[in-house]
Design an enzyme around this catalytic site. Structure first.
Site: not given
Length: 584
Positions: A56, A118-119, A168, A484
């Site tokens: 993602e 969940f999630q 959802k 760096m």
């Protein structure tokens, strides 16, 4: 624009797809998952192209790259929980660099919100500080309005990211689609037209100044104001500096351009700001990387500060003349006001100023010393890349030494040709951002200039590029180090190299990795082979190309202003400060 309304009942997910079409979206980057799965079914039948990324974070940076290269709103999609939290870094990145982006996330069903389902993650709460605005949609009837508002907010005023979190059940429930013909957002009215008196006062101050500088920030690029800036510079003869985010806003080849100011800016650009009596600040924000120690920055300068975001004016430096407005409108009005002054016989005299600036520019050009051992200089690689690929290419950089060298040694002649993570400094930005830029500008050559550290954070998106026919090119500046950080350890930590050796000359084999990803892999280890290798890569357009440039590991970025130091303490090499010259 897509369909504006439908009387027939459709799902919330279908409504969301119709909203994307109505908003003019052509490409989105994302990954499906449980909470957002209802959206993916109607997406299959849409003319909107969905590009399945491998992480993602890649979706978010690709949306940023698409937006930065095209000027259009970038779109990314993720599921709830970890899918959404993986977007946090690109959202924060877009907020810092004013990138127009809409992030769409699925959320657990509304009845389960707050139960640690969940999630589940409160992505709205998590992203509250790093979005222009964000939404949680639990009623499918709200989808068209919210989406219209999201795209409006992302692309107007100071651009930035907007998150739309949709439960959802809202995606599954039935609704109708009606795209709003107007948007009513009480309290959101960005001022674009500058106050006429402020502009007149600014013109008078410019005429009176002896040592003015046009201090140009990334806002000029976001506003599409580069042509207006060129006109302002041409009629005034005033020197121009372009910040890291503004590279390409003004042509590098223009004789009035002094380069980039800041921590790794040119001596002429840094010196111009320090010695100036007037900063004409356009779409810049007095960032700490430009100012150095703020109390010592441009000590004798008055400040004209034009910005569309009133919160930036006076935030770090008092503005003698604050101008709230879109620089695309401010600059042309300033040109008209100055032309009025010239017509009345008034003009600025900057001759002595240019004598000092030209002496700085000639004495301390941006340059580098080739390694004594004949190994490959990273600066040389990047310089040749810019010359061979030319100013019509798009260059996306990661973060670190290679980013600074790409800003210093490639010539930028046009806006939207330089993409980088300026404010947040996100390693891993380059490959997915280049992917997004190539999707938005398929006819352009797009290079990701990356370091071996950055590349190992997001190189899985090369799979996305290979499978989806997105032939980006990667110039991998491989010094086997977090370069760096190693430079800072050399300078400030007695060369104690704690955890900066990546062993990238041995593991992984980047050529084999490129091959495994379905890309062309090339390696270059000597200066004699640089041109032929780049030209070979330029001829490979059937798949992505990765060039592993094995470079000298102890090359450093110069000039340098140490963190927290005054710009007056700029070093052009280790322990070597420039002689600014007198002000006479």
């Amino acid at each position: 624009m897509g369909e504006q309304s439908t009387g027939a009942p459709i799902s919330g997910a279908q409504s969301l797809v119709l909203a994307l079409e109505a908003a003019g979206v052509t490409d989105v980057f994302g990954i499906p998952g449980g909470a957002v799965l209802p959206l993916y079914d109607p997406l299959l039948d849409s003319k909107v192209r969905h590009i399945l990324v491998r992480h993602e974070q890649g979706a978010g940076h690709a949306a940023e790259g698409f937006a930065a290269a095209t000027g259009r709103v970038g779109v990314c999609v993720a599921t709830s929980g970890p899918g959404a939290t993986n977007l946090v870094t690109p959202i924060a990145d877009a907020a810092m660099d004013s990138v127009p982006m809409v992030a769409i996330t699925g959320q657990v069903p509304s009845g389960a919100i707050g139960t640690d389902a969940f999630q589940e993650a409160d992505i709205r709460g998590i992203t509250m500080p790093i979005t222009k605005h964000n939404y949680l949609v639990t009623n499918p009837d709200d989808i068209p309005r919210v989406m219209a508002e999201a795209f409006h907010l992302a692309s107007t005023g100071r651009p930035g990211p907007v998150l739309v979190d949709v439960s959802k059940d809202a995606l599954q429930a039935m609704t109708t689609f009606d795209w709003p013909t107007s948007i009513d957002l009480p309290g959101y009215h960005p001022v674009t037209k500058p106050h006429a008196k402020q502009v007149r006062d600014a013109a008078a101050m410019i005429i009176a100044a002896k040592a003015p500088v046009l201090y140009v920030g990334g806002g000029v690029i976001r506003a599409g104001a580069s042509a207006a800036l060129r006109r302002l510079a041409d009629i005034t003869g005033i020197p121009v500096v372009t910040t890291l985010m503004a590279r390409g806003a003004f042509p590098d080849s223009h004789p009035q351009h002094l380069g980039m100011p800041g921590m790794h800016g040119s001596v002429a650009a840094v010196g111009a700001l320090q010695k100036s009596d007037l900063l004409i600040t356009l779409g810049a924000r007095f960032d700490d990387r430009v100012t150095g120690k703020l109390s010592t920055f441009a000590p004798n300068a008055a400040v004209i500060h034009a910005d569309i975001d009133p919160a930036e004016i006076g935030k770090n430096r008092y503005a003698d003349i604050p101008i709230v407005g879109d620089v695309a409108e401010v600059i042309p009005e300033l040109v008209i006001a100055l032309e009025g002054e010239y017509a009345a016989g008034k003009s600025g005299d900057y001759a002595a100023w240019w004598v000092l600036l030209n002496r700085m520019r000639e004495t301390y050009p941006i340059g580098y010393e080739p390694p004594d051992d004949g190994s490959l200089s990273p600066q040389y690689v990047i310089e040749r890349l810019g010359i061979i690929s030319g100013p019509d290419a798009i260059y996306a950089a990661g973060v670190g030494q290679h980013q600074m060298w790409a800003a210093q040694f490639i010539g930028y002649e046009r806006p939207n040709s330089w993409l980088n993570s300026g404010g947040l400094g996100t390693m891993g930005y380059a490959v997915p951002a280049a992917m997004g830029a190539k999707v938005g500008c398929p006819d352009k050559t797009v290079w990701a200039v990356d370091g071996d550290g950055c590349f190992q954070m997001t190189n899985q998106e090369l799979v996305t590029c290979a499978i989806n026919d997105i032939p980006i090119k990667v110039a991998l500046i491989n010094n086997s180090s977090l370069g760096m950080v190693r430079q800072w350890q050399t300078l400030f930590y007695n060369s104690r190299y704690s955890n900066t050796d990546l062993h990238s000359h041995r593991v992984p084999d980047f050529v084999k990795l490129a091959d495994a990803y379905g890309c062309h892999g090339l390696r270059c280890e000597s200066p004699e082979d640089v041109d032929t290798t780049i030209e070979k890569a330029m001829g490979m357009n059937d798949a992505p190309v990765v060039i592993d440039f094995v470079v000298h590991r102890d090359a450093m970025v110069w000039p340098m202003v140490a963190a927290g130091a005054s710009n007056d303490e700029i070093l052009v090499a280790r322990a070597m400060a420039p002689d600014w010259g007198s002000d006479d």
